[in-house]
Design an enzyme around this catalytic site. Sequence first.
Site, PDB file in Angstrom:
ATOM      1  N   GLU A 266     -16.518   1.736 -15.017  1.00  0.00           N
ATOM      2  CA  GLU A 266     -15.232   1.998 -14.376  1.00  0.00           C
ATOM      3  C   GLU A 266     -14.259   2.352 -15.487  1.00  0.00           C
ATOM      4  OE1 GLU A 266     -14.385  -0.543 -10.563  1.00  0.00           O
ATOM      5  OE2 GLU A 266     -15.066  -1.900 -12.153  1.00  0.00           O
TER       6      GLU A 266
ATOM      7  N   GLU B  40     -22.406  -7.023  -6.140  1.00  0.00           N
ATOM      8  CA  GLU B  40     -21.945  -5.736  -6.655  1.00  0.00           C
ATOM      9  C   GLU B  40     -22.138  -5.729  -8.161  1.00  0.00           C
ATOM     10  OE1 GLU B  40     -17.681  -3.452  -7.299  1.00  0.00           O
ATOM     11  OE2 GLU B  40     -17.966  -4.559  -5.432  1.00  0.00           O
TER      12      GLU B  40
END
Length: 197
Positions: free
Chosen positions: A70, A65
């Site tokens: 974010e 990932e």
Amino acid sequence: SLVIEARRENYRGSAFTSARLKTEGRMHFKYGTLEARIKFPRVGNGLWPAYWMLGTVGNWPARGEIDLLEAGNAGAIAAGVAERRIGAAVHWDYQGSQADYGRDYTHPTDLSGGFHVYRMTWDPQFIRVSIDGVQYFEFAISDIEGASLHEFHQQQFLLLNLAVGGSYTGVTTAAGVTAPLPGRMEIDYIRLYQNAG
């Protein structure tokens, strides 16, 4: 713009609605320069905008990932910088266990409500991420065998979402979400370039 909107509304037993979009099965790539112009809402207490990638092979974390953007994490909320702090990270399998590496970046000004350019360059040596030309993340991936980094040398697909609550935010109840809603994450464009060589 593409708009992902989080709303406080009851739907099938949930207190909120939002969306996640992904290119799995449609568009995958290995290495390249990926650029997106994104505006995310005030994250306050509970909104979690994300622009990220997952590998196409295996089960997580062995599929790998790459988190390019974010916002809204619990640490930023506690420090009073939720509207200025963003993060990037990688997750993978190291000898049968989850491995993680991440970096946060606190911008000098409020990032919510304005468009910013998030760029990743990914080649056989590094994954690097920047905002508006300022690099805030670098991860070396050339030691494939020694660090068990196979995941970062295979095809990945893109994901975009605006989550409400969750472990990243530290907000785990509907009552704990005090971010202004509806919240809109807007994506002006996403561009993928082939790296030189």
